[in-house]
Each structure stands twice: as C-alpha cells, then as structure tokens.
Design a protein around this motif. Structure first.
Motif, PDB file in Angstrom:
ATOM      1  N   ALA A  12      -8.470 -53.910  23.402  1.00 32.92           N
ATOM      2  CA  ALA A  12      -8.872 -52.572  22.957  1.00 32.92           C
ATOM      3  C   ALA A  12      -8.483 -51.523  23.998  1.00 32.92           C
ATOM      4  CB  ALA A  12     -10.383 -52.549  22.707  1.00 32.92           C
ATOM      5  N   LEU A  13      -8.699 -51.844  25.266  1.00 30.28           N
ATOM      6  CA  LEU A  13      -8.309 -50.910  26.335  1.00 30.28           C
ATOM      7  C   LEU A  13      -6.796 -50.707  26.332  1.00 30.28           C
ATOM      8  CD1 LEU A  13     -10.498 -51.985  29.396  1.00 30.28           C
ATOM      9  CD2 LEU A  13     -11.100 -50.572  27.428  1.00 30.28           C
ATOM     10  N   ALA A  14      -6.059 -51.798  26.181  1.00 27.52           N
ATOM     11  CA  ALA A  14      -4.602 -51.718  26.193  1.00 27.52           C
ATOM     12  C   ALA A  14      -4.090 -50.842  25.049  1.00 27.52           C
ATOM     13  CB  ALA A  14      -4.000 -53.117  26.101  1.00 27.52           C
ATOM     14  N   GLU A  15      -4.695 -50.980  23.878  1.00 31.84           N
ATOM     15  CA  GLU A  15      -4.251 -50.202  22.719  1.00 31.84           C
ATOM     16  C   GLU A  15      -4.504 -48.707  22.924  1.00 31.84           C
ATOM     17  OE1 GLU A  15      -6.380 -52.048  19.543  1.00 31.84           O
ATOM     18  OE2 GLU A  15      -4.775 -53.495  19.120  1.00 31.84           O
ATOM     19  N   VAL A  16      -5.667 -48.357  23.467  1.00 37.34           N
ATOM     20  CA  VAL A  16      -5.974 -46.939  23.707  1.00 37.34           C
ATOM     21  C   VAL A  16      -5.031 -46.354  24.749  1.00 37.34           C
ATOM     22  CG1 VAL A  16      -7.687 -45.362  24.684  1.00 37.34           C
ATOM     23  CG2 VAL A  16      -8.390 -47.076  23.006  1.00 37.34           C
ATOM     24  N   ASN A  25      -3.710 -37.384  30.106  1.00 33.99           N
ATOM     25  CA  ASN A  25      -3.136 -36.048  30.193  1.00 33.99           C
ATOM     26  C   ASN A  25      -3.307 -35.252  28.913  1.00 33.99           C
ATOM     27  OD1 ASN A  25      -2.028 -35.855  32.920  1.00 33.99           O
ATOM     28  ND2 ASN A  25      -0.714 -37.548  32.302  1.00 33.99           N
ATOM     29  N   SER A  26      -3.750 -35.901  27.842  1.00 33.73           N
ATOM     30  CA  SER A  26      -4.090 -35.159  26.629  1.00 33.73           C
ATOM     31  C   SER A  26      -5.368 -34.377  26.911  1.00 33.73           C
ATOM     32  CB  SER A  26      -4.310 -36.126  25.463  1.00 33.73           C
ATOM     33  OG  SER A  26      -5.271 -37.100  25.809  1.00 33.73           O
ATOM     34  N   PRO A  27      -5.547 -33.215  26.272  1.00 34.76           N
ATOM     35  CA  PRO A  27      -6.722 -32.380  26.577  1.00 34.76           C
ATOM     36  C   PRO A  27      -8.054 -33.106  26.400  1.00 34.76           C
ATOM     37  CG  PRO A  27      -5.123 -31.163  25.285  1.00 34.76           C
ATOM     38  CD  PRO A  27      -4.645 -32.585  25.320  1.00 34.76           C
ATOM     39  N   ALA A  28      -8.135 -33.978  25.397  1.00 33.28           N
ATOM     40  CA  ALA A  28      -9.393 -34.687  25.154  1.00 33.28           C
ATOM     41  C   ALA A  28      -9.109 -35.989  24.414  1.00 33.28           C
ATOM     42  CB  ALA A  28     -10.348 -33.820  24.340  1.00 33.28           C
ATOM     43  N   LEU A  29      -9.960 -36.962  24.635  1.00 28.50           N
ATOM     44  CA  LEU A  29      -9.844 -38.206  23.875  1.00 28.50           C
ATOM     45  C   LEU A  29     -10.231 -37.941  22.423  1.00 28.50           C
ATOM     46  CD1 LEU A  29     -11.463 -40.786  26.335  1.00 28.50           C
ATOM     47  CD2 LEU A  29      -9.055 -40.178  26.089  1.00 28.50           C
ATOM     48  N   GLY A  46      -0.085 -42.969  26.271  1.00 27.94           N
ATOM     49  CA  GLY A  46       1.196 -42.803  26.958  1.00 27.94           C
ATOM     50  C   GLY A  46       1.499 -43.798  28.055  1.00 27.94           C
ATOM     51  N   ALA A  47       0.593 -44.765  28.298  1.00 29.26           N
ATOM     52  CA  ALA A  47       0.826 -45.733  29.376  1.00 29.26           C
ATOM     53  C   ALA A  47       1.862 -46.783  29.011  1.00 29.26           C
ATOM     54  CB  ALA A  47      -0.478 -46.426  29.758  1.00 29.26           C
ATOM     55  N   GLY A  48       2.134 -46.945  27.717  1.00 25.67           N
ATOM     56  CA  GLY A  48       3.114 -47.933  27.271  1.00 25.67           C
ATOM     57  C   GLY A  48       4.185 -47.302  26.410  1.00 25.67           C
ATOM     58  N   ARG A  49       5.126 -48.130  25.980  1.00 27.59           N
ATOM     59  CA  ARG A  49       6.220 -47.637  25.143  1.00 27.59           C
ATOM     60  C   ARG A  49       6.238 -48.380  23.815  1.00 27.59           C
ATOM     61  NH1 ARG A  49       8.600 -49.838  29.670  1.00 27.59           N
ATOM     62  NH2 ARG A  49       9.337 -47.800  30.337  1.00 27.59           N
ATOM     63  N   THR A  50       6.725 -47.710  22.775  1.00 35.63           N
ATOM     64  CA  THR A  50       6.814 -48.340  21.459  1.00 35.63           C
ATOM     65  C   THR A  50       8.179 -48.972  21.223  1.00 35.63           C
ATOM     66  OG1 THR A  50       7.439 -46.207  20.493  1.00 35.63           O
ATOM     67  CG2 THR A  50       5.112 -46.808  20.433  1.00 35.63           C
ATOM     68  N   LYS A  51       9.183 -48.562  22.002  1.00 33.31           N
ATOM     69  CA  LYS A  51      10.492 -49.194  21.909  1.00 33.31           C
ATOM     70  C   LYS A  51      11.173 -49.165  23.261  1.00 33.31           C
ATOM     71  CE  LYS A  51      12.799 -45.002  20.209  1.00 33.31           C
ATOM     72  NZ  LYS A  51      13.608 -44.418  19.109  1.00 33.31           N
ATOM     73  N   ASP A  55       4.043 -42.645  30.780  1.00 33.72           N
ATOM     74  CA  ASP A  55       3.281 -41.788  31.684  1.00 33.72           C
ATOM     75  C   ASP A  55       2.576 -42.690  32.692  1.00 33.72           C
ATOM     76  OD1 ASP A  55       1.547 -40.066  32.964  1.00 33.72           O
ATOM     77  OD2 ASP A  55       1.047 -38.941  31.155  1.00 33.72           O
ATOM     78  N   HIS A  56       3.088 -42.710  33.925  1.00 33.92           N
ATOM     79  CA  HIS A  56       2.534 -43.601  34.946  1.00 33.92           C
ATOM     80  C   HIS A  56       1.097 -43.259  35.318  1.00 33.92           C
ATOM     81  CE1 HIS A  56       6.953 -44.008  35.647  1.00 33.92           C
ATOM     82  NE2 HIS A  56       6.616 -45.278  35.762  1.00 33.92           N
ATOM     83  N   SER A  57       0.685 -42.020  35.082  1.00 35.95           N
ATOM     84  CA  SER A  57      -0.643 -41.595  35.529  1.00 35.95           C
ATOM     85  C   SER A  57      -1.756 -42.008  34.579  1.00 35.95           C
ATOM     86  CB  SER A  57      -0.672 -40.077  35.727  1.00 35.95           C
ATOM     87  OG  SER A  57      -0.512 -39.405  34.493  1.00 35.95           O
ATOM     88  N   VAL A  58      -1.415 -42.403  33.358  1.00 34.40           N
ATOM     89  CA  VAL A  58      -2.429 -42.818  32.374  1.00 34.40           C
ATOM     90  C   VAL A  58      -2.958 -44.200  32.739  1.00 34.40           C
ATOM     91  CG1 VAL A  58      -2.816 -43.477  29.966  1.00 34.40           C
ATOM     92  CG2 VAL A  58      -1.495 -41.422  30.506  1.00 34.40           C
ATOM     93  N   GLY A  59      -4.273 -44.347  32.688  1.00 39.07           N
ATOM     94  CA  GLY A  59      -4.858 -45.646  33.004  1.00 39.07           C
ATOM     95  C   GLY A  59      -6.359 -45.628  32.856  1.00 39.07           C
ATOM     96  N   ALA A  60      -6.978 -46.722  33.253  1.00 38.06           N
ATOM     97  CA  ALA A  60      -8.432 -46.841  33.161  1.00 38.06           C
ATOM     98  C   ALA A  60      -8.979 -47.544  34.392  1.00 38.06           C
ATOM     99  CB  ALA A  60      -8.834 -47.607  31.906  1.00 38.06           C
TER     100      ALA A  60
END
Length: 343
Positions: free
Chosen positions: A254-258, A301-305, A263-268, A274-279
């Motif tokens: 669930a964490l990985a999907e969010v 980096n999005s304004p809000a979840l 932006g932490a992963g790529r779809t292709k 985005d290296h700064s996205v994480g938990a």
C-alpha cells in the motif's frame, strides 16, 4: 556492482544513488577498472558497451507486462553479474505483498533459477529469501532510503535492516573464506558497520563516482540532516494512529502504491522519477501506540494528499492487541551454491 532501475512499484538501486548530488552511475569499463583499483568497489548501470542487452530486456519486461517473468529476470540479473567477473555472489530475493512474487514458493523458484544460472557461469552463487510484507527498515523511497542506508553504515540503522545486511554479507564472506562460520562472518560484517570501515569505503566510492569531497564528507560524518545536500520534498504530511494498541501490520505494498503515484516510481522504462518523494515510518512492528500519535510521515511535492491517498494509507496500518503480535525475522531461507536449502 552493475545494478538496475526501478520498475512498476519496485525501487532501483541506481535511482536511489542518484538522489546524491553528483553521483554518476554511468562509467566506462576503463573508469570502472580504475575505481575498483583505487577504491575496491563501485555501483554502476549498464551502458552501450557494458551489458547492453540488459537495457533491451528491461524495456521488453515493462512494455509486455512481464516484469515478473522468471526467465527474463534471471537473464537480466545474471547477465549483469556475469559481466562483473565475480568469484562469489549472494542475491537478496524478496517475497511478500510488496515483492514481485507474493509467496515463498514462487520466490524460491526465482532464487533457484538465479542460483543455477550463476553457478553455470562459474560464479559461486547463493540466494537469501527475505520477507517484504512489511517494509524493511523505517524508510521507503529514494532519498529517504539513502539517508537510512547511511545511518546503517554508521552503525545505527534499524534492527531489521542491519540484520539483513549482516546476514547477506555474512553468507558472502563464508563463500569467499571457508575459515568463517556463518555466525562469525555475520559478526565481522556488524563490526565493520560499528567501527566505521564500511562507511569510509562508501565515502571513497561516492567521491570516485562524482560526488564532491565536501558533500561526501558531510554525508558520512555524524551529520544527521542529510537534506542539507539532498533534495527535500516541498511538503511533509503526518498521519495519526486511529486507536490505542499495538502495531500488528504495516502493508508495504500500500505504501509503495501511494509513493509510486506521488512520483517516486515510474510507469514505463525511461521515465523520470522524483527522488524526494518518500515515507518515514515513525512506529515499529509490535510497538504500543496511542490514538493521535503520528505513525508515518509522507514526503511529497503535490500540494496535498488526495482522499484516495489517505484512504489507502489508513488501511495500511493495523492496530490491535499486543498478544496477537508475533515477531518474524525478515530472512526466511538461504539457498546455497550447492543447491541445498538451509532455513
């Protein structure tokens, strides 16, 4: 080590290292040879002249939805390891909710395929099967995982991550030097983390691969604010624990999907991340917590979840009675080079 990038929800070593300013994963064969001579280790990606087929394999797996194909994974991983000219190799094969293979039997088939292929190439190869139902360590993402890896190299990393590192390193040391027992080898790796030798080697590798001496020195010092040098996400959002009780489960998938959606992963293959996205997970399995305490900090980096993000994250945490919690080691099995199993 010739490594790869993240695919689907999985993270990639190269993506994580590129969170460090200046770190260059693209090195020529001549540069790799020099770094190995001067430092003794390096972590690079494949290039047009170094395992060039692997880039094609990565793209094919992604485009054809065969990321979890055992033959293609085996080809991709062992081609890189074979090109390194290794004498011994220990692979970490994950299973569980957040792994490509959800159950132990499926992961064991992949591990055995990798071990067989490696040994057939003349590389003494073994594989550790480790659980990925809950996150290993306290961080998920790219930059935040680098920070946690640095903490581990300083001898103060999370217990489960340190356990995995010492077990993997211990098995490799045993395979290279038969005078070591597994317990002695594990203790030797733990010693290198405590006495700073591993950290010193990592600092030398950073500088050899393009990181400035000042940045490398600061990251590897007692400094704990790693974001003086690495990019910090614009926002940090913490989520509260819903009830009093003990932490019984944290759904790593669930964490990985969010984080993937943030932006932490790529779809292709080839997409920027985005290296700064994480938990940062602020609680541990089995820990007693109180309603309203923060259990996770999301770097985004999005304004809000979104409402969906909150819903998925809230369901990822399970709180209950402590007597229902059973501690489980993150390591399940080791497949030896002679193809016999040891629990």
């Amino acid at each position: 080590m010739i490594s790869g990038r993240g695919l689907a929800h999985t993270g990639g070593t190269l993506d994580k290292l590129e969170s460090i300013p200046g770190f260059n994963v693209i090195q020529s064969v001549q540069q790799v040879t020099k770094i190995l001579k001067d430092v003794g280790c390096c972590i690079v990606g494949q290039t047009g002249s170094l395992v060039p087929a692997d880039r094609v394999l990565y793209a094919i797996r992604d485009a054809t939805s065969t990321v979890d194909s055992v033959p293609l994974i085996t080809c991709s991983i062992i081609s890189k390891k074979g090109a390194e000219g290794l004498s011994a190799l220990v692979l970490d094969v994950k299973f569980g909710r957040a792994a490509l293979y959800k159950d132990l039997d499926s992961a064991r088939k992949l591990a055995q395929s990798l071990v067989n292929a490696g040994n057939q190439l003349g590389v003494r190869t073994g594989a550790v099967l480790s659980r990925m139902d809950v996150p290993i360590g306290q961080c998920v993402g790219n930059a935040v995982e680098v920070c946690e890896a640095l903490e581990c190299l300083k001898g103060r990393g999370p217990e489960d991550l340190t356990e995995l590192v010492t077990i993997l390193g211990g098995h490799l040391l045993c395979m290279c030097d038969p005078n070591f027992t597994q317990e002695n080898a594990k203790n030797e790796i733990a010693l290198k983390l405590r006495n700073g030798e591993a950290l010193k080697k990592f600092q030398a590798m950073l500088e050899a691969q393009g990181v400035s001496a000042d940045v490398a020195s600061s990251l590897c010092s007692d400094e704990t604010d790693y974001f003086l040098h690495m990019k910090r996400a614009a926002h940090q959002t913490e989520l509260p624990v819903p009830d009093d009780g003990a932490v019984l489960d944290i759904d790593a998938m669930a964490l990985a999907e969010v984080l993937h959606k943030l932006g932490a992963g790529r779809t292709k293959s080839g997409e920027k991340i985005d290296h700064s996205v994480g938990a940062e997970i602020l609680v541990k399995m089995g820990q007693q917590v109180k309603k309203g305490e923060s259990w996770i900090r999301i770097h985004h980096n999005s304004p809000a979840l979104s409402t969906h993000h909150y819903s998925v994250l809230e369901k990822a945490l399970v709180i209950g009675s402590l007597n229902k919690y059973k501690a489980v080691s993150c390591v399940a099995e080791f497949i030896r080079p002679n193809n016999s199993n040891m629990s």
